[in-house]
Design a protein around this motif. Sequence first.
Motif, PDB file in Angstrom:
ATOM      1  N   THR A 152       0.894  -1.148  -0.090  1.00  0.00           N
ATOM      2  CA  THR A 152      -0.040  -0.147   0.158  1.00  0.00           C
ATOM      3  C   THR A 152       0.850   1.217   0.063  1.00  0.00           C
ATOM      4  OG1 THR A 152      -0.167  -0.155   2.643  1.00  0.00           O
ATOM      5  CG2 THR A 152      -1.712  -1.168   1.313  1.00  0.00           C
ATOM      6  N   PRO A 153       0.481   2.529  -0.595  1.00  0.00           N
ATOM      7  CA  PRO A 153       1.109   3.792  -0.639  1.00  0.00           C
ATOM      8  C   PRO A 153       1.254   4.068   0.933  1.00  0.00           C
ATOM      9  CG  PRO A 153      -0.541   3.752  -1.761  1.00  0.00           C
ATOM     10  CD  PRO A 153      -1.026   2.610  -1.274  1.00  0.00           C
ATOM     11  N   ALA A 154       2.607   5.045   0.958  1.00  0.00           N
ATOM     12  CA  ALA A 154       2.791   5.624   2.278  1.00  0.00           C
ATOM     13  C   ALA A 154       1.566   6.308   2.812  1.00  0.00           C
ATOM     14  CB  ALA A 154       4.023   6.472   1.990  1.00  0.00           C
ATOM     15  N   LYS A 155       1.455   6.079   4.054  1.00  0.00           N
ATOM     16  CA  LYS A 155       0.024   6.658   4.722  1.00  0.00           C
ATOM     17  C   LYS A 155       0.230   8.106   4.892  1.00  0.00           C
ATOM     18  CE  LYS A 155       1.409   5.184   9.438  1.00  0.00           C
ATOM     19  NZ  LYS A 155       1.632   6.341   9.969  1.00  0.00           N
ATOM     20  N   ASP A 156       1.454   8.568   5.230  1.00  0.00           N
ATOM     21  CA  ASP A 156       1.765   9.980   5.604  1.00  0.00           C
ATOM     22  C   ASP A 156       3.255  10.284   5.497  1.00  0.00           C
ATOM     23  OD1 ASP A 156       2.880   9.060   7.803  1.00  0.00           O
ATOM     24  OD2 ASP A 156       1.063   9.409   9.100  1.00  0.00           O
ATOM     25  N   VAL A 157       3.556  11.423   5.834  1.00  0.00           N
ATOM     26  CA  VAL A 157       5.191  11.941   5.675  1.00  0.00           C
ATOM     27  C   VAL A 157       6.035  10.972   6.647  1.00  0.00           C
ATOM     28  CG1 VAL A 157       5.105  13.722   7.086  1.00  0.00           C
ATOM     29  CG2 VAL A 157       6.661  13.879   5.256  1.00  0.00           C
TER      30      VAL A 157
ATOM     31  N   MET B 145      10.982  15.353  -3.045  1.00  0.00           N
ATOM     32  CA  MET B 145      11.897  15.771  -1.978  1.00  0.00           C
ATOM     33  C   MET B 145      12.790  16.933  -2.670  1.00  0.00           C
ATOM     34  SD  MET B 145      15.440  13.511  -1.001  1.00  0.00           S
ATOM     35  CE  MET B 145      14.607  12.006  -0.888  1.00  0.00           C
ATOM     36  N   ILE B 146      12.759  17.916  -1.741  1.00  0.00           N
ATOM     37  CA  ILE B 146      13.439  19.376  -2.025  1.00  0.00           C
ATOM     38  C   ILE B 146      14.689  19.300  -0.924  1.00  0.00           C
ATOM     39  CG2 ILE B 146      13.296  21.653  -2.361  1.00  0.00           C
ATOM     40  CD1 ILE B 146      10.568  21.386  -3.042  1.00  0.00           C
ATOM     41  N   THR B 147      15.973  19.526  -1.826  1.00  0.00           N
ATOM     42  CA  THR B 147      16.924  19.793  -0.829  1.00  0.00           C
ATOM     43  C   THR B 147      17.331  21.463  -0.887  1.00  0.00           C
ATOM     44  OG1 THR B 147      17.955  17.661  -1.095  1.00  0.00           O
ATOM     45  CG2 THR B 147      19.450  19.438  -0.150  1.00  0.00           C
ATOM     46  N   ILE B 148      17.632  21.949   0.101  1.00  0.00           N
ATOM     47  CA  ILE B 148      17.964  23.431  -0.034  1.00  0.00           C
ATOM     48  C   ILE B 148      19.395  23.515   0.935  1.00  0.00           C
ATOM     49  CG2 ILE B 148      17.361  25.677   0.945  1.00  0.00           C
ATOM     50  CD1 ILE B 148      14.444  24.855   0.937  1.00  0.00           C
ATOM     51  N   GLN B 149      20.213  24.081   0.008  1.00  0.00           N
ATOM     52  CA  GLN B 149      21.545  24.602   0.795  1.00  0.00           C
ATOM     53  C   GLN B 149      21.887  25.914   0.366  1.00  0.00           C
ATOM     54  OE1 GLN B 149      25.035  22.170  -0.239  1.00  0.00           O
ATOM     55  NE2 GLN B 149      26.172  23.204   1.334  1.00  0.00           N
ATOM     56  N   ILE B 150      21.906  26.853   1.126  1.00  0.00           N
ATOM     57  CA  ILE B 150      22.242  28.371   0.690  1.00  0.00           C
ATOM     58  C   ILE B 150      22.807  28.886   2.260  1.00  0.00           C
ATOM     59  CG2 ILE B 150      20.023  29.183   1.930  1.00  0.00           C
ATOM     60  CD1 ILE B 150      20.756  30.413  -1.544  1.00  0.00           C
TER      61      ILE B 150
ATOM     62  N   THR C 228       5.433  16.937   0.015  1.00  0.00           N
ATOM     63  CA  THR C 228       6.700  17.442   0.092  1.00  0.00           C
ATOM     64  C   THR C 228       7.906  16.970   1.536  1.00  0.00           C
ATOM     65  OG1 THR C 228       6.135  19.081  -1.526  1.00  0.00           O
ATOM     66  CG2 THR C 228       8.352  19.309  -0.412  1.00  0.00           C
ATOM     67  N   TYR C 229       8.733  16.592   1.329  1.00  0.00           N
ATOM     68  CA  TYR C 229       9.629  16.317   2.317  1.00  0.00           C
ATOM     69  C   TYR C 229      11.047  17.313   2.099  1.00  0.00           C
ATOM     70  CZ  TYR C 229      13.374  13.750   4.715  1.00  0.00           C
ATOM     71  OH  TYR C 229      14.562  13.383   5.427  1.00  0.00           O
ATOM     72  N   VAL C 230      11.191  18.260   2.920  1.00  0.00           N
ATOM     73  CA  VAL C 230      12.358  19.038   2.764  1.00  0.00           C
ATOM     74  C   VAL C 230      13.782  18.749   3.600  1.00  0.00           C
ATOM     75  CG1 VAL C 230      13.046  21.673   2.685  1.00  0.00           C
ATOM     76  CG2 VAL C 230      10.855  21.107   1.863  1.00  0.00           C
ATOM     77  N   SER C 231      14.760  18.672   2.891  1.00  0.00           N
ATOM     78  CA  SER C 231      15.843  18.561   3.570  1.00  0.00           C
ATOM     79  C   SER C 231      16.891  19.915   3.609  1.00  0.00           C
ATOM     80  CB  SER C 231      16.734  17.405   2.903  1.00  0.00           C
ATOM     81  OG  SER C 231      18.130  17.601   3.591  1.00  0.00           O
ATOM     82  N   LEU C 232      16.928  20.823   4.879  1.00  0.00           N
ATOM     83  CA  LEU C 232      17.820  21.774   4.918  1.00  0.00           C
ATOM     84  C   LEU C 232      19.282  21.361   5.226  1.00  0.00           C
ATOM     85  CD1 LEU C 232      15.425  24.122   7.120  1.00  0.00           C
ATOM     86  CD2 LEU C 232      16.036  24.225   4.870  1.00  0.00           C
TER      87      LEU C 232
ATOM     88  N   VAL D 251      14.728  32.060   4.844  1.00  0.00           N
ATOM     89  CA  VAL D 251      14.319  30.580   4.604  1.00  0.00           C
ATOM     90  C   VAL D 251      13.155  29.864   5.006  1.00  0.00           C
ATOM     91  CG1 VAL D 251      15.096  28.114   5.170  1.00  0.00           C
ATOM     92  CG2 VAL D 251      16.840  30.080   4.843  1.00  0.00           C
ATOM     93  N   GLN D 252      12.470  30.556   6.093  1.00  0.00           N
ATOM     94  CA  GLN D 252      11.174  30.191   6.565  1.00  0.00           C
ATOM     95  C   GLN D 252      10.002  30.589   5.512  1.00  0.00           C
ATOM     96  OE1 GLN D 252      10.353  29.985  10.576  1.00  0.00           O
ATOM     97  NE2 GLN D 252       8.072  30.914  10.475  1.00  0.00           N
ATOM     98  N   ALA D 253      10.500  31.823   5.210  1.00  0.00           N
ATOM     99  CA  ALA D 253       9.281  32.250   4.132  1.00  0.00           C
ATOM    100  C   ALA D 253       9.329  31.369   2.660  1.00  0.00           C
ATOM    101  CB  ALA D 253       9.649  33.534   3.545  1.00  0.00           C
ATOM    102  N   ALA D 254      10.421  30.737   2.375  1.00  0.00           N
ATOM    103  CA  ALA D 254      10.575  29.794   1.251  1.00  0.00           C
ATOM    104  C   ALA D 254       9.794  28.298   1.718  1.00  0.00           C
ATOM    105  CB  ALA D 254      12.048  29.591   0.902  1.00  0.00           C
ATOM    106  N   ILE D 255      10.285  27.986   2.955  1.00  0.00           N
ATOM    107  CA  ILE D 255       9.613  26.788   3.495  1.00  0.00           C
ATOM    108  C   ILE D 255       8.016  26.780   3.566  1.00  0.00           C
ATOM    109  CG2 ILE D 255       9.251  25.190   5.614  1.00  0.00           C
ATOM    110  CD1 ILE D 255      11.804  25.064   3.874  1.00  0.00           C
ATOM    111  N   GLU D 256       7.502  27.844   4.146  1.00  0.00           N
ATOM    112  CA  GLU D 256       6.005  28.373   4.231  1.00  0.00           C
ATOM    113  C   GLU D 256       5.594  28.299   2.705  1.00  0.00           C
ATOM    114  OE1 GLU D 256       2.604  28.331   5.985  1.00  0.00           O
ATOM    115  OE2 GLU D 256       4.771  28.224   6.850  1.00  0.00           O
ATOM    116  N   ARG D 257       6.065  28.812   1.826  1.00  0.00           N
ATOM    117  CA  ARG D 257       5.618  28.911   0.459  1.00  0.00           C
ATOM    118  C   ARG D 257       5.591  27.419  -0.048  1.00  0.00           C
ATOM    119  NH1 ARG D 257       7.694  32.157  -4.932  1.00  0.00           N
ATOM    120  NH2 ARG D 257       5.988  31.562  -6.433  1.00  0.00           N
ATOM    121  N   ILE D 258       6.686  26.883   0.115  1.00  0.00           N
ATOM    122  CA  ILE D 258       6.668  25.217  -0.400  1.00  0.00           C
ATOM    123  C   ILE D 258       5.603  24.364   0.107  1.00  0.00           C
ATOM    124  CG2 ILE D 258       7.886  23.009  -0.351  1.00  0.00           C
ATOM    125  CD1 ILE D 258      10.620  24.639  -0.307  1.00  0.00           C
ATOM    126  N   LYS D 259       5.453  24.600   1.581  1.00  0.00           N
ATOM    127  CA  LYS D 259       4.362  23.929   2.266  1.00  0.00           C
ATOM    128  C   LYS D 259       2.746  24.456   1.611  1.00  0.00           C
ATOM    129  CE  LYS D 259       2.602  23.181   7.099  1.00  0.00           C
ATOM    130  NZ  LYS D 259       1.112  23.867   7.099  1.00  0.00           N
TER     131      LYS D 259
END
Length: 334
Positions: A37-42, A182-187, A227-231, A213-221
């Motif tokens: 079965t597919p993943a039930k959540d993150v 999956m989104i990786t952010i390195q800045i 989405t799973y984000v790796s900082l 960075v938080q504004a970017a995360i909030e926009r992605i959300k």
Amino acid sequence: MVHINSAIVLSLSLVSSVFATSASSIDGCPDLTPRKTPAKDVTDLRIDDFGMIAGLGDSIMAGFAMMGVDYNITGVLNTSTATEFRGNSYAVGADSGAVTLPNFVKKFNPLIRGGSVLSHEASLCYGALCGFPLTAYRPLRDNLNGAQSGSLAMNLDIQLDYLINRMKNFGAGTNFNDDWKMITIQIGSNDQCASCGGIFDDEVTPQKYGEYVQAAIERIKEEIPKTYVSLFGTFKVSQVKPLTDGRTDYCELLNGTVNEFECSCFSSKENMAKMDSYSDGYNKQLQAIAEKYKATENGTFAVMYSPANIDILSFPIDALRYRNYKAIFKHTHI
């Protein structure tokens, strides 16, 4: 090496509940038992659940000059000095044979989409100094690599403009609404170098960095489902200075003067100490953001922080030298 460590951290965090073993290469890892079965959540994600992979950041994510300079090129302009080898980007490169996260994921899900390929002239964006043609993307090569060489944290919103639109129109068997991403952010490297009185000095404080960075995360959300984000944490860029100081073979094109050219804050010990302080401050901001958006049951969004445990002073000089084209270079280590 960042590209190996980050990939292992992400891969192990997503598959450790399934098996524990070791191998000399990703090809030696055992296949995963197919899901019933597919993943039930993150919180239930495995590495093979992801359908799209992406990245945001600066020249490291873009693969700027990572394959070195080709001194055999003749003519007025040596284009290898301003080339982004996006297909080899550690977090989002998808060139065949490259040691990258997308190629690791492909071992478990051959249908993963989004990795950048090949190379092209640098796409530049620095603070407010962004715009066509310098900031032009090449969608068929960049794919879901939204990074821009020179970028500060304040430029993440511009990168998201490209990334979100490209994701929605990617095609090739992807489903924007249903695929896990999956989104990786390195800045933060350029932010450190802008911290000593430049035109963007007020925009690169740890507080402002965290806000961007938080504004970017909030926009992605809000705009990118499932989405799973790796900082990825910042490292102390100031260490490049003592490692390369006085080495004329560090960058032959500039006869060893590349340090101040690349980072004006290398001009004094006081400025370099400020850079280190800012790097520490950035990482505290990233950790706080990851804690705020940590995975929860029934959730479809999460952020994870991975520290950049990088001691640049331990690097061999060849890890940073712009020579011996197609050897191991700057951004394969950083």
